[in-house]
Write a protein that holds these residues in place. Structure first.
Motif, PDB file in Angstrom:
ATOM      1  N   GLN A  94     -39.269   4.336  23.582  1.00 41.30           N
ATOM      2  CA  GLN A  94     -40.574   4.239  24.240  1.00 41.30           C
ATOM      3  C   GLN A  94     -41.264   5.584  24.047  1.00 41.30           C
ATOM      4  OE1 GLN A  94     -39.202   3.282  28.245  1.00 41.30           O
ATOM      5  NE2 GLN A  94     -39.405   1.097  27.865  1.00 41.30           N
ATOM      6  N   GLY A  95     -41.824   5.790  22.875  1.00 42.91           N
ATOM      7  CA  GLY A  95     -42.376   7.102  22.540  1.00 42.91           C
ATOM      8  C   GLY A  95     -41.231   8.082  22.387  1.00 42.91           C
ATOM      9  N   ALA A  96     -41.302   9.197  23.122  1.00 44.05           N
ATOM     10  CA  ALA A  96     -40.225  10.185  23.086  1.00 44.05           C
ATOM     11  C   ALA A  96     -39.040   9.765  23.954  1.00 44.05           C
ATOM     12  CB  ALA A  96     -40.749  11.538  23.554  1.00 44.05           C
ATOM     13  N   ALA A  97     -39.248   8.790  24.831  1.00 38.07           N
ATOM     14  CA  ALA A  97     -38.209   8.344  25.759  1.00 38.07           C
ATOM     15  C   ALA A  97     -37.328   7.272  25.121  1.00 38.07           C
ATOM     16  CB  ALA A  97     -38.856   7.799  27.034  1.00 38.07           C
ATOM     17  N   THR A  98     -36.132   7.144  25.690  1.00 36.97           N
ATOM     18  CA  THR A  98     -35.211   6.078  25.297  1.00 36.97           C
ATOM     19  C   THR A  98     -34.805   5.321  26.542  1.00 36.97           C
ATOM     20  OG1 THR A  98     -34.328   7.458  23.507  1.00 36.97           O
ATOM     21  CG2 THR A  98     -33.017   5.532  24.155  1.00 36.97           C
ATOM     22  N   SER A  99     -34.929   4.003  26.480  1.00 37.31           N
ATOM     23  CA  SER A  99     -34.479   3.139  27.571  1.00 37.31           C
ATOM     24  C   SER A  99     -33.067   2.664  27.258  1.00 37.31           C
ATOM     25  CB  SER A  99     -35.421   1.940  27.711  1.00 37.31           C
ATOM     26  OG  SER A  99     -34.848   0.975  28.570  1.00 37.31           O
ATOM     27  N   PHE A 100     -32.170   2.814  28.228  1.00 38.65           N
ATOM     28  CA  PHE A 100     -30.812   2.287  28.147  1.00 38.65           C
ATOM     29  C   PHE A 100     -30.683   1.238  29.239  1.00 38.65           C
ATOM     30  CE2 PHE A 100     -30.456   6.602  26.567  1.00 38.65           C
ATOM     31  CZ  PHE A 100     -29.638   6.477  25.455  1.00 38.65           C
ATOM     32  N   GLU A 101     -30.399   0.003  28.862  1.00 36.32           N
ATOM     33  CA  GLU A 101     -30.284  -1.067  29.853  1.00 36.32           C
ATOM     34  C   GLU A 101     -28.865  -1.607  29.881  1.00 36.32           C
ATOM     35  OE1 GLU A 101     -31.732  -5.582  30.207  1.00 36.32           O
ATOM     36  OE2 GLU A 101     -33.378  -4.133  30.053  1.00 36.32           O
ATOM     37  N   PHE A 102     -28.274  -1.545  31.057  1.00 38.48           N
ATOM     38  CA  PHE A 102     -26.965  -2.134  31.304  1.00 38.48           C
ATOM     39  C   PHE A 102     -27.229  -3.484  31.955  1.00 38.48           C
ATOM     40  CE2 PHE A 102     -23.443  -3.074  34.123  1.00 38.48           C
ATOM     41  CZ  PHE A 102     -22.341  -2.843  33.337  1.00 38.48           C
ATOM     42  N   ASN A 103     -27.050  -4.564  31.186  1.00 33.16           N
ATOM     43  CA  ASN A 103     -27.283  -5.903  31.701  1.00 33.16           C
ATOM     44  C   ASN A 103     -26.014  -6.363  32.418  1.00 33.16           C
ATOM     45  OD1 ASN A 103     -27.140  -8.930  31.570  1.00 33.16           O
ATOM     46  ND2 ASN A 103     -29.210  -8.630  30.756  1.00 33.16           N
ATOM     47  N   VAL A 104     -26.119  -6.649  33.697  1.00 35.65           N
ATOM     48  CA  VAL A 104     -24.950  -6.988  34.511  1.00 35.65           C
ATOM     49  C   VAL A 104     -24.275  -8.253  33.993  1.00 35.65           C
ATOM     50  CG1 VAL A 104     -24.171  -7.602  36.841  1.00 35.65           C
ATOM     51  CG2 VAL A 104     -25.882  -5.804  36.528  1.00 35.65           C
ATOM     52  N   PHE A 105     -25.052  -9.281  33.639  1.00 36.29           N
ATOM     53  CA  PHE A 105     -24.478 -10.542  33.172  1.00 36.29           C
ATOM     54  C   PHE A 105     -23.755 -10.377  31.836  1.00 36.29           C
ATOM     55  CE2 PHE A 105     -28.161 -12.001  35.766  1.00 36.29           C
ATOM     56  CZ  PHE A 105     -27.412 -12.533  36.811  1.00 36.29           C
ATOM     57  N   ASP A 106     -24.362  -9.671  30.905  1.00 37.33           N
ATOM     58  CA  ASP A 106     -23.755  -9.507  29.586  1.00 37.33           C
ATOM     59  C   ASP A 106     -22.459  -8.706  29.644  1.00 37.33           C
ATOM     60  OD1 ASP A 106     -25.876 -10.908  28.585  1.00 37.33           O
ATOM     61  OD2 ASP A 106     -26.789  -9.217  27.532  1.00 37.33           O
ATOM     62  N   ASN A 107     -22.385  -7.767  30.551  1.00 40.75           N
ATOM     63  CA  ASN A 107     -21.192  -6.928  30.653  1.00 40.75           C
ATOM     64  C   ASN A 107     -20.102  -7.544  31.523  1.00 40.75           C
ATOM     65  OD1 ASN A 107     -21.494  -4.268  29.141  1.00 40.75           O
ATOM     66  ND2 ASN A 107     -23.490  -4.534  30.077  1.00 40.75           N
ATOM     67  N   GLN A 108     -20.433  -8.545  32.297  1.00 44.03           N
ATOM     68  CA  GLN A 108     -19.470  -9.303  33.107  1.00 44.03           C
ATOM     69  C   GLN A 108     -18.580  -8.432  33.996  1.00 44.03           C
ATOM     70  OE1 GLN A 108     -17.456 -11.905  30.346  1.00 44.03           O
ATOM     71  NE2 GLN A 108     -19.260 -13.188  30.110  1.00 44.03           N
ATOM     72  N   PHE A 109     -19.196  -7.457  34.633  1.00 48.27           N
ATOM     73  CA  PHE A 109     -18.509  -6.634  35.629  1.00 48.27           C
ATOM     74  C   PHE A 109     -19.164  -6.893  36.984  1.00 48.27           C
ATOM     75  CE2 PHE A 109     -17.740  -3.664  31.986  1.00 48.27           C
ATOM     76  CZ  PHE A 109     -16.362  -3.622  32.061  1.00 48.27           C
ATOM     77  N   ALA A 110     -18.370  -6.862  38.034  1.00 44.94           N
ATOM     78  CA  ALA A 110     -18.937  -6.919  39.379  1.00 44.94           C
ATOM     79  C   ALA A 110     -19.693  -5.612  39.627  1.00 44.94           C
ATOM     80  CB  ALA A 110     -17.825  -7.088  40.410  1.00 44.94           C
ATOM     81  N   THR A 111     -20.714  -5.675  40.465  1.00 42.87           N
ATOM     82  CA  THR A 111     -21.542  -4.491  40.707  1.00 42.87           C
ATOM     83  C   THR A 111     -20.796  -3.379  41.435  1.00 42.87           C
ATOM     84  OG1 THR A 111     -22.451  -5.523  42.697  1.00 42.87           O
ATOM     85  CG2 THR A 111     -23.725  -5.757  40.654  1.00 42.87           C
ATOM     86  N   LEU A 162     -31.819   3.166  32.580  1.00 40.87           N
ATOM     87  CA  LEU A 162     -32.186   4.575  32.523  1.00 40.87           C
ATOM     88  C   LEU A 162     -33.316   4.714  31.519  1.00 40.87           C
ATOM     89  CD1 LEU A 162     -31.748   7.695  32.884  1.00 40.87           C
ATOM     90  CD2 LEU A 162     -30.132   7.516  30.961  1.00 40.87           C
ATOM     91  N   ILE A 163     -34.371   5.404  31.898  1.00 37.60           N
ATOM     92  CA  ILE A 163     -35.419   5.775  30.954  1.00 37.60           C
ATOM     93  C   ILE A 163     -35.296   7.282  30.773  1.00 37.60           C
ATOM     94  CG2 ILE A 163     -37.889   5.816  30.431  1.00 37.60           C
ATOM     95  CD1 ILE A 163     -37.383   3.350  32.851  1.00 37.60           C
ATOM     96  N   ALA A 164     -34.555   7.657  29.727  1.00 43.90           N
ATOM     97  CA  ALA A 164     -34.319   9.069  29.429  1.00 43.90           C
ATOM     98  C   ALA A 164     -35.572   9.605  28.740  1.00 43.90           C
ATOM     99  CB  ALA A 164     -33.093   9.231  28.541  1.00 43.90           C
ATOM    100  N   PRO A 165     -36.253  10.592  29.335  1.00 43.14           N
ATOM    101  CA  PRO A 165     -37.548  11.013  28.820  1.00 43.14           C
ATOM    102  C   PRO A 165     -37.509  11.795  27.512  1.00 43.14           C
ATOM    103  CG  PRO A 165     -36.911  12.383  30.658  1.00 43.14           C
ATOM    104  CD  PRO A 165     -35.882  11.302  30.553  1.00 43.14           C
TER     105      PRO A 165
END
Length: 169
Positions: A11-28, A141-144
């Motif tokens: 996202q421009g200079a930023a990087t978005s890291f998304e941990f999708n709860v369903f795809d990773n199949q871990f309890a919160t 996380l949106i790492a700027p």
């Protein structure tokens, strides 16, 4: 342990890291999920200034009891003055407030045993989102900048948490 999946997007200079709860199949409340949040927090710690929380009174009271829920919301900065109601027609479906992210509030999130204790929260740098948890769907996380990005990935490695980056457009 299998590698966790993190969806990435520039996202421009930023990087978005998304941990999708369903795809990773871990309890919160799984330790791996908690480590992801801890690494996210560490990577942007110096930038964070505010917390914004959306919650449903009934759901939060059911999860932790009315008295404890009230104490937690006050601790996190909820007041009558800074809380607004989110309505669907004439029914209050949730409430939202924004408050300063103090050291004690940061520590609360860092030591969180279940990242879904609160349904929706945003840790912000001014008006910019840096960490977002959205209704047990994802943790983002949106790492700027590159140093924040590198610090996040180094944090995952320091926690011995294998990961796989999946770029999305």
């Amino acid at each position: 342990m299998n590698a966790i999946i993190l969806y990435t997007r520039r996202q421009g200079a930023a990087t978005s890291f998304e941990f999708n709860v369903f795809d990773n199949q871990f309890a919160t409340e799984n330790l791996a999920v908690r480590k992801v949040l801890m690494a996210m927090l560490e990577s942007v710690r110096e930038r964070l200034s505010d917390v914004e929380i959306e919650y449903n009174d009934g759901m939060l009271a059911e999860k932790m009891g009315a008295a404890r829920a009230g104490e937690l919301l006050r601790f996190l900065g909820a007041t009558k003055e800074n809380t607004r109601e989110n309505r669907s027609h004439d029914v209050v479906v949730s409430r939202t407030f924004r408050a300063e992210l103090t050291r004690e509030r940061y520590d609360y999130f860092y030591q969180l045993k279940d990242i879904a204790t609160l349904a929706h929260y945003r840790l912000k740098e001014g008006d910019e989102d840096r960490i977002v948890f959205y209704f047990t769907r994802y943790l983002q996380l949106i790492a700027p900048d590159e140093p924040s990005r590198d610090k996040f990935l180094a944090g995952l490695e320091s926690y011995s948490l294998p990961y796989r980056l999946v770029p999305i457009s």
